[in-house]
Write a protein that holds these residues in place. Structure first.
Motif, PDB file in Angstrom:
ATOM      1  N   CYS A  35       0.825  -1.209   0.000  1.00 18.27           N
ATOM      2  CA  CYS A  35       0.000   0.000   0.000  1.00 18.27           C
ATOM      3  C   CYS A  35       0.857   1.256   0.000  1.00 18.27           C
ATOM      4  CB  CYS A  35      -0.939   0.001   1.206  1.00 18.27           C
ATOM      5  SG  CYS A  35      -2.292  -1.170   1.067  1.00 18.27           S
ATOM      6  N   VAL A  36       1.941   1.257   0.762  1.00 18.55           N
ATOM      7  CA  VAL A  36       2.830   2.422   0.790  1.00 18.55           C
ATOM      8  C   VAL A  36       3.485   2.606  -0.570  1.00 18.55           C
ATOM      9  CG1 VAL A  36       4.983   3.300   1.785  1.00 18.55           C
ATOM     10  CG2 VAL A  36       3.213   2.355   3.277  1.00 18.55           C
ATOM     11  N   VAL A  37       3.939   1.538  -1.191  1.00 18.49           N
ATOM     12  CA  VAL A  37       4.559   1.634  -2.516  1.00 18.49           C
ATOM     13  C   VAL A  37       3.543   2.134  -3.541  1.00 18.49           C
ATOM     14  CG1 VAL A  37       5.540   0.266  -4.413  1.00 18.49           C
ATOM     15  CG2 VAL A  37       6.360  -0.054  -2.082  1.00 18.49           C
ATOM     16  N   ALA A  38       2.312   1.627  -3.492  1.00 19.13           N
ATOM     17  CA  ALA A  38       1.280   2.081  -4.434  1.00 19.13           C
ATOM     18  C   ALA A  38       0.968   3.556  -4.237  1.00 19.13           C
ATOM     19  CB  ALA A  38       0.012   1.245  -4.254  1.00 19.13           C
ATOM     20  N   ALA A  39       0.917   4.017  -2.999  1.00 20.73           N
ATOM     21  CA  ALA A  39       0.649   5.434  -2.733  1.00 20.73           C
ATOM     22  C   ALA A  39       1.793   6.300  -3.243  1.00 20.73           C
ATOM     23  CB  ALA A  39       0.428   5.648  -1.242  1.00 20.73           C
ATOM     24  N   ILE A  40       3.027   5.869  -3.033  1.00 19.25           N
ATOM     25  CA  ILE A  40       4.180   6.634  -3.511  1.00 19.25           C
ATOM     26  C   ILE A  40       4.183   6.704  -5.035  1.00 19.25           C
ATOM     27  CG2 ILE A  40       6.707   6.589  -3.703  1.00 19.25           C
ATOM     28  CD1 ILE A  40       6.735   5.530  -0.817  1.00 19.25           C
ATOM     29  N   LEU A  41       3.905   5.591  -5.694  1.00 13.36           N
ATOM     30  CA  LEU A  41       3.877   5.592  -7.160  1.00 13.36           C
ATOM     31  C   LEU A  41       2.736   6.447  -7.696  1.00 13.36           C
ATOM     32  CD1 LEU A  41       4.685   1.852  -7.943  1.00 13.36           C
ATOM     33  CD2 LEU A  41       6.184   3.831  -8.201  1.00 13.36           C
ATOM     34  N   VAL A  60       1.444   9.139  -6.288  1.00 12.52           N
ATOM     35  CA  VAL A  60       1.738  10.563  -6.079  1.00 12.52           C
ATOM     36  C   VAL A  60       2.818  11.035  -7.042  1.00 12.52           C
ATOM     37  CG1 VAL A  60       2.705  12.189  -4.416  1.00 12.52           C
ATOM     38  CG2 VAL A  60       0.980  10.554  -3.693  1.00 12.52           C
ATOM     39  N   GLN A  61       3.781  10.197  -7.359  1.00  8.93           N
ATOM     40  CA  GLN A  61       4.884  10.598  -8.221  1.00  8.93           C
ATOM     41  C   GLN A  61       4.549  10.547  -9.704  1.00  8.93           C
ATOM     42  OE1 GLN A  61       8.184   8.159  -7.156  1.00  8.93           O
ATOM     43  NE2 GLN A  61       8.678   9.348  -5.339  1.00  8.93           N
ATOM     44  N   SER A  62       3.422   9.980 -10.066  1.00 12.68           N
ATOM     45  CA  SER A  62       3.068   9.839 -11.477  1.00 12.68           C
ATOM     46  C   SER A  62       2.771  11.198 -12.102  1.00 12.68           C
ATOM     47  CB  SER A  62       1.838   8.936 -11.617  1.00 12.68           C
ATOM     48  OG  SER A  62       1.414   8.899 -12.953  1.00 12.68           O
ATOM     49  N   GLU A  63       3.254  11.396 -13.313  1.00 12.50           N
ATOM     50  CA  GLU A  63       2.982  12.647 -14.015  1.00 12.50           C
ATOM     51  C   GLU A  63       1.597  12.654 -14.657  1.00 12.50           C
ATOM     52  OE1 GLU A  63       6.063  13.594 -16.748  1.00 12.50           O
ATOM     53  OE2 GLU A  63       7.642  13.397 -15.255  1.00 12.50           O
ATOM     54  N   ALA A  64       0.945  11.527 -14.700  1.00 12.93           N
ATOM     55  CA  ALA A  64      -0.382  11.450 -15.304  1.00 12.93           C
ATOM     56  C   ALA A  64      -1.429  12.170 -14.471  1.00 12.93           C
ATOM     57  CB  ALA A  64      -0.794   9.994 -15.492  1.00 12.93           C
ATOM     58  N   THR A  65      -1.160  12.379 -13.200  1.00  6.95           N
ATOM     59  CA  THR A  65      -2.136  13.035 -12.331  1.00  6.95           C
ATOM     60  C   THR A  65      -1.823  14.504 -12.096  1.00  6.95           C
ATOM     61  OG1 THR A  65      -0.894  12.319 -10.393  1.00  6.95           O
ATOM     62  CG2 THR A  65      -2.683  10.890 -11.122  1.00  6.95           C
ATOM     63  N   ASN A  66      -0.873  15.057 -12.825  1.00  6.59           N
ATOM     64  CA  ASN A  66      -0.529  16.466 -12.664  1.00  6.59           C
ATOM     65  C   ASN A  66      -1.656  17.354 -13.185  1.00  6.59           C
ATOM     66  OD1 ASN A  66       1.893  15.767 -11.609  1.00  6.59           O
ATOM     67  ND2 ASN A  66       3.085  16.271 -13.435  1.00  6.59           N
ATOM     68  N   ILE A  67      -1.766  18.523 -12.621  1.00  4.10           N
ATOM     69  CA  ILE A  67      -2.762  19.495 -13.061  1.00  4.10           C
ATOM     70  C   ILE A  67      -2.236  20.176 -14.328  1.00  4.10           C
ATOM     71  CG2 ILE A  67      -3.927  21.643 -12.453  1.00  4.10           C
ATOM     72  CD1 ILE A  67      -3.752  20.736  -9.540  1.00  4.10           C
ATOM     73  N   LEU A  68      -3.085  20.229 -15.348  1.00  5.06           N
ATOM     74  CA  LEU A  68      -2.694  20.851 -16.608  1.00  5.06           C
ATOM     75  C   LEU A  68      -3.040  22.337 -16.574  1.00  5.06           C
ATOM     76  CD1 LEU A  68      -4.002  18.171 -19.114  1.00  5.06           C
ATOM     77  CD2 LEU A  68      -1.685  18.501 -18.303  1.00  5.06           C
ATOM     78  N   PRO A  69      -2.104  23.188 -16.909  1.00  2.21           N
ATOM     79  CA  PRO A  69      -2.413  24.621 -16.937  1.00  2.21           C
ATOM     80  C   PRO A  69      -3.360  24.933 -18.098  1.00  2.21           C
ATOM     81  CG  PRO A  69      -0.191  24.233 -17.738  1.00  2.21           C
ATOM     82  CD  PRO A  69      -0.719  22.917 -17.245  1.00  2.21           C
ATOM     83  N   ASP A  70      -4.297  25.835 -17.861  1.00  2.00           N
ATOM     84  CA  ASP A  70      -5.237  26.285 -18.893  1.00  2.00           C
ATOM     85  C   ASP A  70      -6.013  25.110 -19.500  1.00  2.00           C
ATOM     86  OD1 ASP A  70      -6.437  28.390 -20.165  1.00  2.00           O
ATOM     87  OD2 ASP A  70      -5.037  28.370 -21.870  1.00  2.00           O
ATOM     88  N   TYR A  71      -6.467  24.218 -18.642  1.00  2.00           N
ATOM     89  CA  TYR A  71      -7.129  23.002 -19.109  1.00  2.00           C
ATOM     90  C   TYR A  71      -8.430  23.312 -19.836  1.00  2.00           C
ATOM     91  CZ  TYR A  71      -9.733  18.667 -19.014  1.00  2.00           C
ATOM     92  OH  TYR A  71     -10.474  17.584 -19.368  1.00  2.00           O
ATOM     93  N   TYR A  72      -9.212  24.234 -19.317  1.00  4.87           N
ATOM     94  CA  TYR A  72     -10.516  24.507 -19.912  1.00  4.87           C
ATOM     95  C   TYR A  72     -10.389  25.036 -21.336  1.00  4.87           C
ATOM     96  CZ  TYR A  72     -15.177  26.275 -20.694  1.00  4.87           C
ATOM     97  OH  TYR A  72     -16.400  26.517 -21.242  1.00  4.87           O
TER      98      TYR A  72
END
Length: 81
Positions: free
Chosen positions: A41-47, A49-61
């Motif tokens: 569970c700790v490894v899954a949580a770390i992976l 959080v570190q993934s770039e797929a969940t980053n917020i995209l600027p000017d998304y709308y």
């Protein structure tokens, strides 16, 4: 019924050692599985959080509104104007 132990017969040394070994083995298995679950569970949580797929995209709308303008779809598949 030779596998039943009555209160009158004291356990032998071999039986006591076998029971103690069984307790340690099964206790170790349970503790090991719980520890493995926590580590996974700790490894899954770390992976996650570190993934770039969940980053917020600027000017998304604005990108979403003008998505059709930026794609290279064939002319016959675009919406009529």
């Amino acid at each position: 019924m030779s596998n039943l132990r009555t209160l009158e017969t004291p356990p032998t040394v071999e039986t006591a050692v076998a029971e103690l070994n069984a307790k340690w083995i099964w206790g170790g298995v349970i503790i090991g599985l719980l520890t493995m679950q926590i580590v996974m569970c700790v490894v899954a949580a770390i992976l996650a959080v570190q993934s770039e797929a969940t980053n917020i995209l600027p000017d998304y709308y604005q990108n979403a509104v003008h998505y059709d303008d930026t794609t290279h779809a064939p002319p016959h598949l675009t919406s009529p104007e």
